[in-house]
Write a protein that holds these residues in place. Structure first.
Motif, PDB file in Angstrom:
ATOM      1  N   PHE A  48       0.814  -1.216   0.000  1.00  0.00           N
ATOM      2  CA  PHE A  48       0.000   0.000   0.000  1.00  0.00           C
ATOM      3  C   PHE A  48       0.852   1.272   0.000  1.00  0.00           C
ATOM      4  CE2 PHE A  48       0.687  -0.866   4.498  1.00  0.00           C
ATOM      5  CZ  PHE A  48       0.823   0.389   5.075  1.00  0.00           C
ATOM      6  N   VAL A  49       1.999   1.227   0.653  1.00  0.00           N
ATOM      7  CA  VAL A  49       2.842   2.431   0.707  1.00  0.00           C
ATOM      8  C   VAL A  49       3.241   2.860  -0.705  1.00  0.00           C
ATOM      9  CG1 VAL A  49       4.979   3.458   1.548  1.00  0.00           C
ATOM     10  CG2 VAL A  49       3.795   1.722   2.946  1.00  0.00           C
ATOM     11  N   TYR A  50       3.856   1.939  -1.391  1.00  0.00           N
ATOM     12  CA  TYR A  50       4.368   2.239  -2.724  1.00  0.00           C
ATOM     13  C   TYR A  50       3.244   2.606  -3.697  1.00  0.00           C
ATOM     14  CZ  TYR A  50       6.497   1.306  -7.296  1.00  0.00           C
ATOM     15  OH  TYR A  50       6.928   1.409  -8.588  1.00  0.00           O
ATOM     16  N   HIS A  51       2.217   1.782  -3.747  1.00  0.00           N
ATOM     17  CA  HIS A  51       1.166   2.018  -4.742  1.00  0.00           C
ATOM     18  C   HIS A  51       0.376   3.296  -4.485  1.00  0.00           C
ATOM     19  CE1 HIS A  51       1.566  -2.480  -5.700  1.00  0.00           C
ATOM     20  NE2 HIS A  51       2.001  -1.803  -6.733  1.00  0.00           N
ATOM     21  N   GLU A  52       0.085   3.577  -3.221  1.00  0.00           N
ATOM     22  CA  GLU A  52      -0.633   4.836  -2.940  1.00  0.00           C
ATOM     23  C   GLU A  52       0.214   6.043  -3.308  1.00  0.00           C
ATOM     24  OE1 GLU A  52      -2.052   5.023   1.054  1.00  0.00           O
ATOM     25  OE2 GLU A  52      -3.193   3.152   0.912  1.00  0.00           O
ATOM     26  N   MET A  53       1.514   5.955  -2.979  1.00  0.00           N
ATOM     27  CA  MET A  53       2.345   7.139  -3.160  1.00  0.00           C
ATOM     28  C   MET A  53       2.728   7.383  -4.618  1.00  0.00           C
ATOM     29  SD  MET A  53       2.454   8.765  -0.351  1.00  0.00           S
ATOM     30  CE  MET A  53       3.885   9.867  -0.379  1.00  0.00           C
ATOM     31  N   ILE A  54       2.875   6.302  -5.400  1.00  0.00           N
ATOM     32  CA  ILE A  54       3.234   6.526  -6.813  1.00  0.00           C
ATOM     33  C   ILE A  54       2.011   7.033  -7.598  1.00  0.00           C
ATOM     34  CG2 ILE A  54       2.767   4.216  -7.789  1.00  0.00           C
ATOM     35  CD1 ILE A  54       5.460   4.459  -9.285  1.00  0.00           C
ATOM     36  N   VAL A  55       0.817   6.774  -7.069  1.00  0.00           N
ATOM     37  CA  VAL A  55      -0.401   7.136  -7.812  1.00  0.00           C
ATOM     38  C   VAL A  55      -1.039   8.442  -7.322  1.00  0.00           C
ATOM     39  CG1 VAL A  55      -2.822   6.471  -8.182  1.00  0.00           C
ATOM     40  CG2 VAL A  55      -0.985   4.806  -8.577  1.00  0.00           C
ATOM     41  N   HIS A  56      -1.307   8.551  -6.017  1.00  0.00           N
ATOM     42  CA  HIS A  56      -2.138   9.671  -5.573  1.00  0.00           C
ATOM     43  C   HIS A  56      -1.424  11.017  -5.632  1.00  0.00           C
ATOM     44  CE1 HIS A  56      -5.064   6.731  -4.781  1.00  0.00           C
ATOM     45  NE2 HIS A  56      -4.460   6.211  -3.725  1.00  0.00           N
ATOM     46  N   VAL A  57      -0.125  11.011  -5.471  1.00  0.00           N
ATOM     47  CA  VAL A  57       0.581  12.293  -5.542  1.00  0.00           C
ATOM     48  C   VAL A  57       0.437  12.917  -6.931  1.00  0.00           C
ATOM     49  CG1 VAL A  57       2.803  13.457  -5.263  1.00  0.00           C
ATOM     50  CG2 VAL A  57       2.111  11.681  -3.612  1.00  0.00           C
ATOM     51  N   PRO A  58       0.731  12.202  -8.016  1.00  0.00           N
ATOM     52  CA  PRO A  58       0.528  12.854  -9.327  1.00  0.00           C
ATOM     53  C   PRO A  58      -0.955  13.067  -9.672  1.00  0.00           C
ATOM     54  CG  PRO A  58       1.213  10.564  -9.603  1.00  0.00           C
ATOM     55  CD  PRO A  58       1.396  10.906  -8.151  1.00  0.00           C
ATOM     56  N   LEU A  59      -1.813  12.124  -9.305  1.00  0.00           N
ATOM     57  CA  LEU A  59      -3.217  12.278  -9.726  1.00  0.00           C
ATOM     58  C   LEU A  59      -3.920  13.411  -8.975  1.00  0.00           C
ATOM     59  CD1 LEU A  59      -2.632   9.578 -11.227  1.00  0.00           C
ATOM     60  CD2 LEU A  59      -5.092   9.124 -10.967  1.00  0.00           C
ATOM     61  N   PHE A  60      -3.499  13.675  -7.739  1.00  0.00           N
ATOM     62  CA  PHE A  60      -4.096  14.814  -7.037  1.00  0.00           C
ATOM     63  C   PHE A  60      -3.360  16.122  -7.350  1.00  0.00           C
ATOM     64  CE2 PHE A  60      -6.178  11.789  -3.886  1.00  0.00           C
ATOM     65  CZ  PHE A  60      -7.477  12.064  -4.341  1.00  0.00           C
ATOM     66  N   THR A  61      -2.208  16.024  -7.980  1.00  0.00           N
ATOM     67  CA  THR A  61      -1.529  17.233  -8.459  1.00  0.00           C
ATOM     68  C   THR A  61      -2.230  17.721  -9.738  1.00  0.00           C
ATOM     69  OG1 THR A  61       0.588  16.603  -7.506  1.00  0.00           O
ATOM     70  CG2 THR A  61       0.660  18.131  -9.375  1.00  0.00           C
ATOM     71  N   HIS A  62      -2.577  16.769 -10.575  1.00  0.00           N
ATOM     72  CA  HIS A  62      -3.314  17.107 -11.798  1.00  0.00           C
ATOM     73  C   HIS A  62      -4.750  17.483 -11.407  1.00  0.00           C
ATOM     74  CE1 HIS A  62      -5.079  16.710 -15.801  1.00  0.00           C
ATOM     75  NE2 HIS A  62      -3.828  16.676 -16.294  1.00  0.00           N
ATOM     76  N   LYS A  63      -5.312  18.471 -12.074  1.00  0.00           N
ATOM     77  CA  LYS A  63      -6.654  18.923 -11.689  1.00  0.00           C
ATOM     78  C   LYS A  63      -7.747  17.953 -12.115  1.00  0.00           C
ATOM     79  CE  LYS A  63      -5.045  22.674  -9.936  1.00  0.00           C
ATOM     80  NZ  LYS A  63      -4.530  22.434  -8.583  1.00  0.00           N
ATOM     81  N   ASN A  64      -7.520  17.271 -13.241  1.00  0.00           N
ATOM     82  CA  ASN A  64      -8.619  16.484 -13.795  1.00  0.00           C
ATOM     83  C   ASN A  64      -8.098  15.334 -14.668  1.00  0.00           C
ATOM     84  OD1 ASN A  64     -11.286  15.844 -14.379  1.00  0.00           O
ATOM     85  ND2 ASN A  64     -11.294  17.153 -16.219  1.00  0.00           N
ATOM     86  N   PRO A  65      -7.421  14.383 -14.037  1.00  0.00           N
ATOM     87  CA  PRO A  65      -6.842  13.299 -14.855  1.00  0.00           C
ATOM     88  C   PRO A  65      -7.909  12.377 -15.408  1.00  0.00           C
ATOM     89  CG  PRO A  65      -6.550  12.830 -12.511  1.00  0.00           C
ATOM     90  CD  PRO A  65      -7.151  14.202 -12.591  1.00  0.00           C
ATOM     91  N   LYS A  66      -7.899  12.214 -16.728  1.00  0.00           N
ATOM     92  CA  LYS A  66      -8.874  11.325 -17.377  1.00  0.00           C
ATOM     93  C   LYS A  66      -8.197  10.075 -17.941  1.00  0.00           C
ATOM     94  CE  LYS A  66     -12.304  14.792 -18.592  1.00  0.00           C
ATOM     95  NZ  LYS A  66     -12.861  15.659 -19.636  1.00  0.00           N
ATOM     96  N   ASP A  67      -7.065  10.291 -18.572  1.00  0.00           N
ATOM     97  CA  ASP A  67      -6.358   9.172 -19.206  1.00  0.00           C
ATOM     98  C   ASP A  67      -5.020   8.962 -18.531  1.00  0.00           C
ATOM     99  OD1 ASP A  67      -8.040   8.520 -21.775  1.00  0.00           O
ATOM    100  OD2 ASP A  67      -7.995  10.727 -21.567  1.00  0.00           O
ATOM    101  N   VAL A  68      -4.838   7.763 -18.016  1.00  0.00           N
ATOM    102  CA  VAL A  68      -3.616   7.462 -17.273  1.00  0.00           C
ATOM    103  C   VAL A  68      -2.922   6.268 -17.912  1.00  0.00           C
ATOM    104  CG1 VAL A  68      -2.668   6.749 -15.037  1.00  0.00           C
ATOM    105  CG2 VAL A  68      -4.613   8.350 -15.120  1.00  0.00           C
ATOM    106  N   LEU A  69      -1.636   6.390 -18.082  1.00  0.00           N
ATOM    107  CA  LEU A  69      -0.830   5.283 -18.616  1.00  0.00           C
ATOM    108  C   LEU A  69       0.107   4.801 -17.527  1.00  0.00           C
ATOM    109  CD1 LEU A  69       0.461   3.497 -20.844  1.00  0.00           C
ATOM    110  CD2 LEU A  69       1.872   5.495 -21.462  1.00  0.00           C
ATOM    111  N   ILE A  70       0.111   3.478 -17.308  1.00  0.00           N
ATOM    112  CA  ILE A  70       1.049   2.881 -16.369  1.00  0.00           C
ATOM    113  C   ILE A  70       1.999   1.986 -17.153  1.00  0.00           C
ATOM    114  CG2 ILE A  70       1.279   1.316 -14.384  1.00  0.00           C
ATOM    115  CD1 ILE A  70      -1.646   2.172 -13.632  1.00  0.00           C
ATOM    116  N   ILE A  71       3.295   2.259 -17.009  1.00  0.00           N
ATOM    117  CA  ILE A  71       4.309   1.409 -17.654  1.00  0.00           C
ATOM    118  C   ILE A  71       4.790   0.424 -16.600  1.00  0.00           C
ATOM    119  CG2 ILE A  71       6.463   1.364 -18.961  1.00  0.00           C
ATOM    120  CD1 ILE A  71       4.618   3.310 -20.243  1.00  0.00           C
ATOM    121  N   GLY A  72       4.724  -0.859 -16.892  1.00  0.00           N
ATOM    122  CA  GLY A  72       5.045  -1.868 -15.877  1.00  0.00           C
ATOM    123  C   GLY A  72       3.825  -2.063 -15.000  1.00  0.00           C
ATOM    124  N   GLY A  73       4.060  -2.380 -13.747  1.00  0.00           N
ATOM    125  CA  GLY A  73       2.935  -2.456 -12.812  1.00  0.00           C
ATOM    126  C   GLY A  73       1.962  -3.580 -13.072  1.00  0.00           C
ATOM    127  N   GLY A  74       2.438  -4.677 -13.619  1.00  0.00           N
ATOM    128  CA  GLY A  74       1.559  -5.781 -13.983  1.00  0.00           C
ATOM    129  C   GLY A  74       0.851  -6.446 -12.820  1.00  0.00           C
TER     130      GLY A  74
END
Lengths: 277, 277, 277, 277
Positions: D59-85
């Motif tokens: 949970f530490v890694y996944h929450e932090m790699i995701v929520h920081v950029p997504l809450f920085t962006h005002k309105n993320p609609k399309d997200v690309l994840i490289i890796g993360g299978g």
């Protein structure tokens, strides 16, 4: 404190002993040397990461590499040990009253110096007046001495690193010249569970040089594979023809005259390794 | 991937083998059972954290626990194996053409079931029509069968946990009754490097019950201490009096008629353990 | 040579570092002490088998346990450190020019003696004239000194063994009396990944005693769980109200005025642990 | 049974967890994959011998790699994840109600297939209709898609093996083109305790490409060095300018709006690594 020395006996096999402390750690010109105080085996000598000898079970190896050839020979006076700087083989050789001179040809003085300091029960005989310590290349020493020894004991480390040259046909031939006309060579030749091919190769080399070639075994729990082989080349005496009733009883923990004979009876797969042409 | 199975052979001694994967892990009513696929030893059976058998070196133990007593007996027809659910001892017993019936008394059916599934080279003979599998308490079985077997083989785990009762005088006496008048018992009795006191105790128990008591050895690298003892009690036949020329050659990797004899020659410290009164 | 120190961080979790040699191994009246020379972390202090401090990453713990309370206090003159015999906390305390006196109450003189000898970069300030070393029971010392210190730092080992008494309500109350009217206590309080219940319990104890109780964090890779908590009790000053612009820049590697504030922002699950009533 | 998985975090540093059994071991076209059932961390995914994710602390890694950029962006609609299978990042992304589409570009289908089967709590969202799984080379995918994503998350393995190309300037430039005009990239960038030089190099690359480059941290106990860095490049939004009061509360265990801000406050030595020119 959980402090463990681990020997990587193989890429997929590890043997670990719990250590109280390091007594000495030294990078010598030839190898990495350490003497550790362990809980299970007392003090242990480690060269290049490999257990060489332990206070607890060194008796197996040292008695068997020494007493089998020395009691096969009728009257050993001059004995040459190649390697064996810890002094264990010297100690056993000097239990034979016929012996007048033991030359210890050890390439690394640090092994002798530290064994004297930290492994007194093993190195105890190194100061005996019959002992001649030669710091230097055992191969060179053999090449420069002809017809001089009754028994040559190759008490080497594994066939990697500084000891490689001690597992060659050229060396075994030079030893032949170094021996008297009824001389005997014995070499530690690793475990058939791990070094089967090497044992077969050495067996072939010996058979080309020595009229009598025999292998014998002993069990050393701390060595990889545990079942240990010694290869003997003899110019005259057959180790299996020894009259075991004539062998004087000396102070030992593993060797007995009966073991002398039984040690030459090889498990089938070991016999096959030695006999395969 | 670095995945290692470690056997704590002692508080201060560990033996580790690299593992590819677990094939089965099961908590049985009697013990924790696992079969692992290892790089060095092939598939291995682990009970309560202790290596029981490996595809690579099981031949030493199974051949030696079986062929020495069966070739000591002149004509073994009925053989009882206590423990030994992996099937290795059964496989060796069935190499003797005189044998008409092998009873395998194994307390834990999970050992048999999983050995059949995952250790085919070891368990191969378990489906032979001469084999009678009895899932249950070996001690109870012995107590309920009198004068019925020619050879009883105690192929047990270590003297802790479920096997404790197999290292008692009461059990050895019950086996005496279970054996015919010329019957033989052999038991695996651990390593003198580790279990010296136990070996001495068992030796004394056997000597009180059986007219002929002898110990013999073999080297199993994956067992703690490596030098392994087997204790034999015999009502009539002396294992060292066997005419080795009369022993038929069977397919083996360790046992030979010559090894049969040599195995009874014990290193001095082992002999002392057995002989100490 | 493969010589490894392993910390059993938990029954199912181990952290191992490769060791060159042992510098000292000593059984003190209070604990087993060792200083090892490791490849990865330089010299490391081990008490009762647990890593206490390493030359490589000690700066995180020592800076954070010291500078946060000392910069929260407006004018710390007298500082008491309980435990901390390695001297790392003393070294950091003496970076504060207001400090006139540091009392180090360490129960085990062997920690101080050996740290001075083998860990010079950590123990460097122990000979400073402002330092008063008190070998003895920190709890007793606290009970005997009232209204004397501005900051008390509980730099203890884990809550097992000799340090158990340092994690009790009685002790925290005694520290309250030992502090001046605007005094501050800070204690190392383990990792929330492992000691969640303990942290919650300590938090409750502090809140009953100190008007201001706050927790803060730092990351120490060599400690089990890595995310480390410190619990602060303050009679007057709120550590989060500090004007970070007024903090003088001192020589540090981890602490900054900005980190001072950020350290009090706890990950959600850690905050929940502290806040749970 | 003592069965341990050991991660060689460095030549001189090992982290070991006790394992119940292997759930799957597979040699894929790209890497060695294993999912193990451990006592301490639940099920864990191991690629090429390195722990990637554990049920207990992912949970530490996944929450932090995701929520920081997504809450920085005002309105993320399309997200690309490289890796993360393993699906952990996808699961977190889908907590953002603005997101309409997540593309998961994973090179190794075996990671996805086995995570779905054995790591259900992590991979739970992979079957969500908003998720588009693209098995193939993430670099190629990025090169072929321009101006299409609001956030790109580089959720890669370590900078050795298949992930090497994800730590290059060329790749970061391609991501720039792949992002919309207010897009954000975030990449996991290892620990400053171990990969200081790499972090500095990546920081320089980002600064050449993105107008706003910031690093933030989180503590993942099971990763080597534990203190983990993420590097963010942003075309428009400054992650530290986010009004944390406007961030909606979502279900998390580590991330909070306050942590969002505090994560950008770097310990001095980490800040130095990022700032060094």
């Amino acid at each position: 404190m959980e402090l463990w020395f681990t020997e990587h006996q193989d890429e997929n096999l590890r043997f670990s002993i719990k250590v109280k402390e390091t007594l000495v750690v030294e990078k010598t010109p030839y190898q990495h040397l350490a003497i550790l105080d362990s809980y299970q085996f007392g003090r242990v000598l480690v060269l290049d990461g490999i257990l060489q000898t332990t206070e607890k079970d060194e008796f197996v190896y040292h008695e068997m590499i020494v007493h089998v050839p020395l009691f096969t020979h009728k009257n050993p006076k001059d004995v040459l040990i190649i390697g064996g700087g810890d002094g264990g083989s010297v100690r056993e050789v000097l239990k034979h009253s016929s012996v007048e001179r033991v030359v210890l040809a050890e390439i690394d003085e640090a092994v002798i110096r530290n064994s004297k300091k930290y492994l007194p029960t093993i190195s105890s005989a190194l100061d005996d007046p019959r002992v001649e310590i030669m710091i230097g290349d055992g191969i060179k020493y053999v090449n420069e001495h002809k017809n001089e020894f009754d028994v040559v004991i190759v008490d080497s480390t594994d066939p990697i690193g500084p000891a490689v040259g001690l597992f060659t046909s050229d060396f075994y031939r030079a030893v032949y010249e170094c021996l008297r006309e009824d001389g005997i060579i014995v070499a530690q030749t690793e475990s058939p569970f791990i070094y089967g091919k090497l044992i077969n190769k050495i067996s072939k080399m010996f058979k080309e040089i020595y009229p009598i070639t025999k292998a014998y075994i002993a069990t050393v729990p701390t060595y990889p594979g545990s079942l240990w082989t010694f290869t003997m080349g003899s110019k005259k005496y057959d180790p299996e023809e020894v009259d075991i009733n004539s062998i004087p009883r000396i102070q030992t923990k593993y060797y007995t005259p009966e073991i002398h004979k039984a040690a030459f009876v090889l498990p089938k797969f070991v016999k096959d390794i030695f006999d395969e042409v």
